[in-house]
Design a protein around this motif. Structure first.
Motif, PDB file in Angstrom:
ATOM      1  N   ILE A  99       0.835  -1.203   0.000  1.00  0.00           N
ATOM      2  CA  ILE A  99       0.000   0.000   0.000  1.00  0.00           C
ATOM      3  C   ILE A  99       0.872   1.255   0.000  1.00  0.00           C
ATOM      4  O   ILE A  99       0.619   2.210  -0.737  1.00  0.00           O
ATOM      5  N   ARG A 100       1.918   1.235   0.821  1.00  0.00           N
ATOM      6  CA  ARG A 100       2.753   2.425   1.006  1.00  0.00           C
ATOM      7  C   ARG A 100       3.552   2.779  -0.241  1.00  0.00           C
ATOM      8  O   ARG A 100       3.616   3.949  -0.638  1.00  0.00           O
ATOM      9  N   VAL A 101       4.141   1.790  -0.910  1.00  0.00           N
ATOM     10  CA  VAL A 101       5.016   2.064  -2.060  1.00  0.00           C
ATOM     11  C   VAL A 101       4.243   2.646  -3.249  1.00  0.00           C
ATOM     12  O   VAL A 101       4.663   3.658  -3.827  1.00  0.00           O
ATOM     13  N   PRO A 102       3.109   2.043  -3.679  1.00  0.00           N
ATOM     14  CA  PRO A 102       2.353   2.666  -4.781  1.00  0.00           C
ATOM     15  C   PRO A 102       1.875   4.077  -4.454  1.00  0.00           C
ATOM     16  O   PRO A 102       1.882   4.954  -5.325  1.00  0.00           O
ATOM     17  N   ALA A 103       1.460   4.300  -3.193  1.00  0.00           N
ATOM     18  CA  ALA A 103       1.019   5.644  -2.804  1.00  0.00           C
ATOM     19  C   ALA A 103       2.161   6.644  -2.891  1.00  0.00           C
ATOM     20  O   ALA A 103       1.983   7.776  -3.361  1.00  0.00           O
ATOM     21  N   THR A 104       3.342   6.239  -2.474  1.00  0.00           N
ATOM     22  CA  THR A 104       4.513   7.113  -2.560  1.00  0.00           C
ATOM     23  C   THR A 104       4.850   7.433  -4.005  1.00  0.00           C
ATOM     24  O   THR A 104       5.132   8.593  -4.351  1.00  0.00           O
ATOM     25  N   ALA A 105       4.804   6.410  -4.871  1.00  0.00           N
ATOM     26  CA  ALA A 105       5.098   6.626  -6.295  1.00  0.00           C
ATOM     27  C   ALA A 105       4.062   7.564  -6.916  1.00  0.00           C
ATOM     28  O   ALA A 105       4.405   8.448  -7.714  1.00  0.00           O
ATOM     29  N   PHE A 106       2.800   7.394  -6.549  1.00  0.00           N
ATOM     30  CA  PHE A 106       1.727   8.250  -7.064  1.00  0.00           C
ATOM     31  C   PHE A 106       1.977   9.702  -6.675  1.00  0.00           C
ATOM     32  O   PHE A 106       1.887  10.615  -7.515  1.00  0.00           O
ATOM     33  N   VAL A 107       2.286   9.935  -5.418  1.00  0.00           N
ATOM     34  CA  VAL A 107       2.510  11.295  -4.921  1.00  0.00           C
ATOM     35  C   VAL A 107       3.704  11.941  -5.604  1.00  0.00           C
ATOM     36  O   VAL A 107       3.642  13.081  -6.082  1.00  0.00           O
ATOM     37  N   GLU A 108       4.818  11.219  -5.682  1.00  0.00           N
ATOM     38  CA  GLU A 108       6.021  11.793  -6.290  1.00  0.00           C
ATOM     39  C   GLU A 108       5.811  12.067  -7.778  1.00  0.00           C
ATOM     40  O   GLU A 108       6.338  13.048  -8.310  1.00  0.00           O
ATOM     41  N   PHE A 109       5.052  11.218  -8.442  1.00  0.00           N
ATOM     42  CA  PHE A 109       4.813  11.394  -9.882  1.00  0.00           C
ATOM     43  C   PHE A 109       4.023  12.670 -10.154  1.00  0.00           C
ATOM     44  O   PHE A 109       4.409  13.497 -10.976  1.00  0.00           O
ATOM     45  N   PHE A 110       2.904  12.833  -9.443  1.00  0.00           N
ATOM     46  CA  PHE A 110       2.040  13.974  -9.737  1.00  0.00           C
ATOM     47  C   PHE A 110       2.560  15.275  -9.133  1.00  0.00           C
ATOM     48  O   PHE A 110       2.155  16.347  -9.574  1.00  0.00           O
ATOM     49  N   ARG A 111       3.439  15.191  -8.158  1.00  0.00           N
ATOM     50  CA  ARG A 111       4.080  16.414  -7.672  1.00  0.00           C
ATOM     51  C   ARG A 111       5.139  16.908  -8.648  1.00  0.00           C
ATOM     52  O   ARG A 111       5.452  18.105  -8.676  1.00  0.00           O
ATOM     53  N   ALA A 112       5.682  16.002  -9.456  1.00  0.00           N
ATOM     54  CA  ALA A 112       6.771  16.365 -10.357  1.00  0.00           C
ATOM     55  C   ALA A 112       6.274  16.935 -11.687  1.00  0.00           C
ATOM     56  O   ALA A 112       7.027  17.624 -12.381  1.00  0.00           O
ATOM     57  N   ILE A 113       5.018  16.639 -12.051  1.00  0.00           N
ATOM     58  CA  ILE A 113       4.499  17.097 -13.346  1.00  0.00           C
ATOM     59  C   ILE A 113       3.959  18.519 -13.208  1.00  0.00           C
ATOM     60  O   ILE A 113       3.205  18.813 -12.272  1.00  0.00           O
ATOM     61  N   PRO A 114       4.315  19.428 -14.122  1.00  0.00           N
ATOM     62  CA  PRO A 114       3.752  20.788 -14.072  1.00  0.00           C
ATOM     63  C   PRO A 114       2.233  20.764 -14.172  1.00  0.00           C
ATOM     64  O   PRO A 114       1.655  19.998 -14.943  1.00  0.00           O
ATOM     65  N   LEU A 115       1.590  21.602 -13.377  1.00  0.00           N
ATOM     66  CA  LEU A 115       0.130  21.633 -13.329  1.00  0.00           C
ATOM     67  C   LEU A 115      -0.470  21.987 -14.687  1.00  0.00           C
ATOM     68  O   LEU A 115      -1.471  21.390 -15.108  1.00  0.00           O
ATOM     69  N   VAL A 116       0.131  22.940 -15.386  1.00  0.00           N
ATOM     70  CA  VAL A 116      -0.392  23.347 -16.697  1.00  0.00           C
ATOM     71  C   VAL A 116      -0.394  22.161 -17.658  1.00  0.00           C
ATOM     72  O   VAL A 116      -1.350  21.961 -18.419  1.00  0.00           O
ATOM     73  N   LEU A 117       0.665  21.370 -17.622  1.00  0.00           N
ATOM     74  CA  LEU A 117       0.762  20.212 -18.511  1.00  0.00           C
ATOM     75  C   LEU A 117      -0.349  19.208 -18.220  1.00  0.00           C
ATOM     76  O   LEU A 117      -0.949  18.645 -19.145  1.00  0.00           O
ATOM     77  N   MET A 118      -0.647  18.987 -16.940  1.00  0.00           N
ATOM     78  CA  MET A 118      -1.711  18.045 -16.589  1.00  0.00           C
ATOM     79  C   MET A 118      -3.070  18.547 -17.078  1.00  0.00           C
ATOM     80  O   MET A 118      -3.879  17.772 -17.596  1.00  0.00           O
ATOM     81  N   ILE A 119      -3.324  19.831 -16.905  1.00  0.00           N
ATOM     82  CA  ILE A 119      -4.610  20.384 -17.327  1.00  0.00           C
ATOM     83  C   ILE A 119      -4.781  20.259 -18.834  1.00  0.00           C
ATOM     84  O   ILE A 119      -5.839  19.843 -19.327  1.00  0.00           O
ATOM     85  N   ILE A 120      -3.758  20.599 -19.578  1.00  0.00           N
ATOM     86  CA  ILE A 120      -3.822  20.492 -21.043  1.00  0.00           C
ATOM     87  C   ILE A 120      -3.996  19.038 -21.461  1.00  0.00           C
ATOM     88  O   ILE A 120      -4.782  18.729 -22.372  1.00  0.00           O
ATOM     89  N   PHE A 121      -3.280  18.119 -20.808  1.00  0.00           N
ATOM     90  CA  PHE A 121      -3.385  16.691 -21.144  1.00  0.00           C
ATOM     91  C   PHE A 121      -4.818  16.191 -20.956  1.00  0.00           C
ATOM     92  O   PHE A 121      -5.386  15.545 -21.848  1.00  0.00           O
ATOM     93  N   PHE A 122      -5.413  16.489 -19.798  1.00  0.00           N
ATOM     94  CA  PHE A 122      -6.782  16.030 -19.542  1.00  0.00           C
ATOM     95  C   PHE A 122      -7.761  16.665 -20.521  1.00  0.00           C
ATOM     96  O   PHE A 122      -8.714  16.012 -20.966  1.00  0.00           O
ATOM     97  N   PHE A 123      -7.548  17.921 -20.867  1.00  0.00           N
ATOM     98  CA  PHE A 123      -8.444  18.591 -21.800  1.00  0.00           C
ATOM     99  C   PHE A 123      -8.379  17.936 -23.187  1.00  0.00           C
ATOM    100  O   PHE A 123      -9.414  17.712 -23.825  1.00  0.00           O
ATOM    101  N   LEU A 124      -7.164  17.615 -23.652  1.00  0.00           N
ATOM    102  CA  LEU A 124      -7.017  16.976 -24.960  1.00  0.00           C
ATOM    103  C   LEU A 124      -7.621  15.577 -24.955  1.00  0.00           C
ATOM    104  O   LEU A 124      -8.248  15.161 -25.930  1.00  0.00           O
ATOM    105  N   VAL A 125      -7.438  14.837 -23.865  1.00  0.00           N
ATOM    106  CA  VAL A 125      -8.025  13.494 -23.767  1.00  0.00           C
ATOM    107  C   VAL A 125      -9.547  13.588 -23.808  1.00  0.00           C
ATOM    108  O   VAL A 125     -10.213  12.824 -24.526  1.00  0.00           O
ATOM    109  N   LEU A 126     -10.112  14.510 -23.060  1.00  0.00           N
ATOM    110  CA  LEU A 126     -11.572  14.668 -23.040  1.00  0.00           C
ATOM    111  C   LEU A 126     -12.107  15.122 -24.396  1.00  0.00           C
ATOM    112  O   LEU A 126     -13.187  14.706 -24.828  1.00  0.00           O
ATOM    113  N   ALA A 127     -11.333  15.980 -25.084  1.00  0.00           N
ATOM    114  CA  ALA A 127     -11.769  16.457 -26.400  1.00  0.00           C
ATOM    115  C   ALA A 127     -11.837  15.315 -27.403  1.00  0.00           C
ATOM    116  O   ALA A 127     -12.690  15.308 -28.307  1.00  0.00           O
TER     117      ALA A 127
END
Length: 286
Positions: A99-127
């Motif tokens: 439980i602990r290791v996947p949660a740690t990987a999840f947190v470190e991954f999404f903290r490292a990605i720029p917020l603008v990039l995530m928003i644009i990615f989700f918008f393009l996927v939804l489009a």
């Protein structure tokens, strides 16, 4: 009389010199303000037409709808971020590595990605994957990006808050037969809230301000609405200053709420301390 150990008290000549420096600084500041105001006046920023247009009902309605869209996105993102952050923090504090290791990987991954990039990615996927209206796609993409990023940040805030509680509190709870989920829910988290609250409110302010990134995914929040208004009013400067004041007011309200909650929790903290002492009294001696 208290004497400073950091520096010697200024004498009469030094105090007179400091007064002259203060007067010179105030005169320079007044001259700079006058210069800026004069330039604004030359550029027509104080024309009555601008303020008349800004006070029209259609303009006020546009700004009100933009403000509502901003508050809606911020409220959804804050609730989801707090929920996600709490779940991730509990997972990261788990004794089970699977439980602990996947949660740690999840947190470190999404903290490292720029917020603008995530928003644009989700918008393009939804489009590509949905036939939703552009406004809905923008809202979902904005909330998804804000939730994943701020939820990961809040996870570390929650984890640090729980770890800041003295270890004796958890040990005392375990000693009287509590299970780990009871210790976390009834003992550690209530006490950790006092440590976490300033950082939580600060992150909520960040979420509120970051809703302005909805501008890049065609979500008509306050900043995008202000651009439409500025084009009509004929002054981007005055319109954006007005929007800045609105953001300042909203953030000030959040800060006032944080202060009120902190005082409430501090008053309750005395009762919590008595409860903790009662738990310690139940422990066997030796």
């Amino acid at each position: 009389m208290a004497v400073s150990v950091l520096f010697d008290e200024p004498g009469p000549k030094a105090r007179a010199r400091f007064r002259i420096y203060n007067i010179v600084f105030l005169l320079l500041l007044a001259a700079a303000i006058w210069y800026v105001i004069d330039k604004f006046n030359d550029a027509g920023q104080f024309d009555a037409m601008i303020y008349e247009r800004l006070s029209e009902s259609g303009v006020i309605k546009e700004l009100r709808e933009g403000l509502f869209a901003t508050l809606k996105a911020a409220a959804i993102a804050i609730v989801l971020s707090l929920t996600l952050g709490m779940l991730l923090a509990v997972a990261r504090l788990s004794d089970r590595a699977w439980i602990r290791v996947p949660a740690t990987a999840f947190v470190e991954f999404f903290r490292a990605i720029p917020l603008v990039l995530m928003i644009i990615f989700f918008f393009l996927v939804l489009a590509v994957q949905t036939k939703w209206a552009s406004e809905t796609q923008g809202l979902v993409a904005l909330v998804a990006g804000l939730t994943l990023y701020n939820g990961s940040v809040l996870c570390e805030v929650f984890r640090a808050g729980v770890n800041a509680v003295p270890k004796g509190q958890g040990e005392a709870a375990y000693a009287v037969g509590m299970r780990k989920n009871q210790v976390m829910r009834l003992v550690l988290i209530p006490q950790a809230v006092k440590f976490m609250l300033p950082a939580i409110i600060s992150q909520c302010v960040v979420v509120l301000k970051d809703t302005s990134l909805g501008y890049i995914v065609t979500y008509t929040e306050l900043l995008r609405a202000s651009r439409i208004v500025a084009s009509y009013a004929g002054s981007f400067l005055i319109t954006y200053l007005l929007v800045a004041v609105i953001y300042i007011v909203m953030n000030s309200i959040l800060s006032a709420l944080a202060y009120w909650l902190e005082r409430r929790l501090s008053s309750r903290g005395r009762g919590s301390a008595e409860a903790v002492e009662a738990v310690h009294d139940q422990l066997p001696v030796g």
